[in-house]
Each structure stands twice: as structure tokens, then as C-alpha cells.
Design a protein around this motif. Structure first.
Motif, PDB file in Angstrom:
ATOM      1  N   LYS A   9      18.031   6.185  -2.714  1.00 23.05           N
ATOM      2  CA  LYS A   9      17.180   5.955  -1.542  1.00 23.05           C
ATOM      3  C   LYS A   9      15.833   6.667  -1.687  1.00 23.05           C
ATOM      4  N   THR A  10      15.855   7.877  -2.214  1.00 21.15           N
ATOM      5  CA  THR A  10      14.613   8.609  -2.451  1.00 21.15           C
ATOM      6  C   THR A  10      13.774   7.913  -3.515  1.00 21.15           C
ATOM      7  N   VAL A  11      14.428   7.471  -4.572  1.00 22.72           N
ATOM      8  CA  VAL A  11      13.718   6.802  -5.664  1.00 22.72           C
ATOM      9  C   VAL A  11      13.081   5.498  -5.184  1.00 22.72           C
ATOM     10  N   GLY A  12      13.802   4.727  -4.377  1.00 22.09           N
ATOM     11  CA  GLY A  12      13.246   3.482  -3.848  1.00 22.09           C
ATOM     12  C   GLY A  12      12.038   3.731  -2.972  1.00 22.09           C
ATOM     13  N   SER A  13      12.116   4.749  -2.124  1.00 25.22           N
ATOM     14  CA  SER A  13      10.991   5.080  -1.245  1.00 25.22           C
ATOM     15  C   SER A  13       9.785   5.545  -2.044  1.00 25.22           C
ATOM     16  N   LEU A  14      10.013   6.369  -3.039  1.00 24.38           N
ATOM     17  CA  LEU A  14       8.912   6.854  -3.875  1.00 24.38           C
ATOM     18  C   LEU A  14       8.303   5.730  -4.703  1.00 24.38           C
ATOM     19  N   SER A  15       9.126   4.787  -5.122  1.00 21.82           N
ATOM     20  CA  SER A  15       8.613   3.646  -5.872  1.00 21.82           C
ATOM     21  C   SER A  15       7.635   2.838  -5.021  1.00 21.82           C
ATOM     22  N   LEU A  16       7.993   2.631  -3.768  1.00 26.59           N
ATOM     23  CA  LEU A  16       7.087   1.920  -2.863  1.00 26.59           C
ATOM     24  C   LEU A  16       5.794   2.710  -2.642  1.00 26.59           C
ATOM     25  N   LEU A  17       5.927   4.005  -2.497  1.00 29.62           N
ATOM     26  CA  LEU A  17       4.761   4.853  -2.273  1.00 29.62           C
ATOM     27  C   LEU A  17       3.810   4.820  -3.466  1.00 29.62           C
ATOM     28  N   VAL A  18       4.355   4.845  -4.663  1.00 34.40           N
ATOM     29  CA  VAL A  18       3.535   4.820  -5.870  1.00 34.40           C
ATOM     30  C   VAL A  18       2.906   3.439  -6.063  1.00 34.40           C
ATOM     31  N   SER A  19       3.607   2.387  -5.667  1.00 31.59           N
ATOM     32  CA  SER A  19       3.101   1.025  -5.845  1.00 31.59           C
ATOM     33  C   SER A  19       1.988   0.679  -4.872  1.00 31.59           C
ATOM     34  N   LEU A  20       1.960   1.308  -3.736  1.00 32.25           N
ATOM     35  CA  LEU A  20       0.998   0.954  -2.695  1.00 32.25           C
ATOM     36  C   LEU A  20      -0.461   1.017  -3.160  1.00 32.25           C
ATOM     37  N   PRO A  21      -0.921   2.092  -3.794  1.00 35.25           N
ATOM     38  CA  PRO A  21      -2.324   2.109  -4.248  1.00 35.25           C
ATOM     39  C   PRO A  21      -2.638   0.998  -5.254  1.00 35.25           C
ATOM     40  N   THR A  22      -1.700   0.697  -6.134  1.00 36.24           N
ATOM     41  CA  THR A  22      -1.901  -0.377  -7.106  1.00 36.24           C
ATOM     42  C   THR A  22      -2.054  -1.708  -6.402  1.00 36.24           C
ATOM     43  N   MET A  23      -1.212  -1.959  -5.409  1.00 41.63           N
ATOM     44  CA  MET A  23      -1.296  -3.216  -4.662  1.00 41.63           C
ATOM     45  C   MET A  23      -2.601  -3.315  -3.883  1.00 41.63           C
ATOM     46  N   LEU A  24      -3.061  -2.227  -3.312  1.00 46.74           N
ATOM     47  CA  LEU A  24      -4.310  -2.249  -2.550  1.00 46.74           C
ATOM     48  C   LEU A  24      -5.511  -2.541  -3.446  1.00 46.74           C
ATOM     49  N   VAL A  25      -5.542  -1.917  -4.610  1.00 46.01           N
ATOM     50  CA  VAL A  25      -6.642  -2.170  -5.554  1.00 46.01           C
ATOM     51  C   VAL A  25      -6.598  -3.621  -6.034  1.00 46.01           C
ATOM     52  N   ALA A  26      -5.418  -4.110  -6.354  1.00 47.86           N
ATOM     53  CA  ALA A  26      -5.297  -5.501  -6.805  1.00 47.86           C
ATOM     54  C   ALA A  26      -5.729  -6.463  -5.710  1.00 47.86           C
ATOM     55  N   PHE A  27      -5.319  -6.203  -4.478  1.00 46.63           N
ATOM     56  CA  PHE A  27      -5.710  -7.060  -3.365  1.00 46.63           C
ATOM     57  C   PHE A  27      -7.230  -7.090  -3.208  1.00 46.63           C
ATOM     58  N   ALA A  28      -7.863  -5.927  -3.320  1.00 49.63           N
ATOM     59  CA  ALA A  28      -9.324  -5.866  -3.190  1.00 49.63           C
ATOM     60  C   ALA A  28     -10.005  -6.656  -4.310  1.00 49.63           C
ATOM     61  N   ARG A  29      -9.529  -6.511  -5.527  1.00 54.77           N
ATOM     62  CA  ARG A  29     -10.152  -7.217  -6.657  1.00 54.77           C
ATOM     63  C   ARG A  29      -9.956  -8.716  -6.562  1.00 54.77           C
ATOM     64  N   TYR A  30      -8.735  -9.154  -6.225  1.00 57.29           N
ATOM     65  CA  TYR A  30      -8.471 -10.582  -6.096  1.00 57.29           C
ATOM     66  C   TYR A  30      -9.267 -11.189  -4.945  1.00 57.29           C
ATOM     67  N   SER A  31      -9.447 -10.414  -3.889  1.00 54.83           N
ATOM     68  CA  SER A  31     -10.219 -10.913  -2.747  1.00 54.83           C
ATOM     69  C   SER A  31     -11.674 -11.142  -3.131  1.00 54.83           C
ATOM     70  N   ARG A  32     -12.233 -10.250  -3.938  1.00 54.96           N
ATOM     71  CA  ARG A  32     -13.645 -10.361  -4.314  1.00 54.96           C
ATOM     72  C   ARG A  32     -13.926 -11.525  -5.247  1.00 54.96           C
ATOM     73  N   ASP A  33     -13.007 -11.849  -6.148  1.00 51.87           N
ATOM     74  CA  ASP A  33     -13.317 -12.907  -7.118  1.00 51.87           C
ATOM     75  C   ASP A  33     -12.767 -14.283  -6.732  1.00 51.87           C
ATOM     76  N   GLY A  34     -12.234 -14.402  -5.508  1.00 44.94           N
ATOM     77  CA  GLY A  34     -11.799 -15.706  -5.023  1.00 44.94           C
ATOM     78  C   GLY A  34     -10.460 -16.186  -5.556  1.00 44.94           C
ATOM     79  N   SER A  35      -9.692 -15.310  -6.117  1.00 40.15           N
ATOM     80  CA  SER A  35      -8.405 -15.704  -6.693  1.00 40.15           C
ATOM     81  C   SER A  35      -7.386 -16.146  -5.654  1.00 40.15           C
ATOM     82  N   PHE A  36      -7.604 -15.805  -4.404  1.00 31.96           N
ATOM     83  CA  PHE A  36      -6.656 -16.193  -3.362  1.00 31.96           C
ATOM     84  C   PHE A  36      -6.863 -17.638  -2.920  1.00 31.96           C
TER      85      PHE A  36
END
Length: 91
Positions: A9-36
């Protein structure tokens, strides 16, 4: 989990926490270049995937306190093995 001996349970929660910044950066980049734009062409498919993701996250969060680690670890291992097998067979 295996390296530091933490519970699942701790590992799953930490995995989500670590993934969040990566997802936010990817979302910002995809939004800027029209990939959505591809989502507009596949709106129904995207909505079904989004609904399934939200439902799975809510259900998983609710069930997290119900099942002990001794049940979660083998179930997650089977899911990973099935996913790996399907990926290996994918052409």
C-alpha cells in the motif's frame, strides 16, 4: 517493495506520488504542441477510457483498506504476468 521491504500500500501510494510530476510535465508539453487533437477524432473511445480510469481509481481506493497485503501482492503479480504475456504476444 522488494528493495526496501515496504508494504504494497505504501509502495503504490509512493508510485502515484512520483508519477504525478511526470504526468503534469507531459500534459503541459502535449497541450502546447496540439497532440491532444487526436482525442477529438476518437472522443467516444477517450471518454470510455477516462471513465474506466476514474472508476478503477475510485474502486481501488475504496478496496485498499479491505484487503490485506497477503491478498494484494499475489493478485497484482498475476495481473503483471498476464499483462507481460499479452504484451509479448502483441504484434
Amino acid at each position: 517493495m522488494l528493495l526496501f521491504g515496504e508494504n504494497i500500500k505504501t509502495v503504490g501510494s509512493l508510485s502515484l506520488l512520483v508519477s504525478l510530476p511526470t504526468m503534469l510535465v507531459a500534459f503541459a508539453r502535449y497541450s502546447r504542441d496540439g497532440s491532444f487533437a487526436v482525442l477529438g477524432a476518437n472522443r467516444r473511445f477517450a471518454l470510455v477510457l477516462a471513465a474506466g480510469s476514474v472508476a478503477g481509481a475510485v474502486l481501488g481506493g475504496l478496496l485498499l483498506g479491505v484487503f490485506p497485503d497477503a491478498v494484494l501482492i499475489p493478485v497484482l503479480a498475476v495481473i503483471l504476468l498476464v499483462s507481460a504475456a499479452k504484451l509479448a504476444r502483441h504484434d
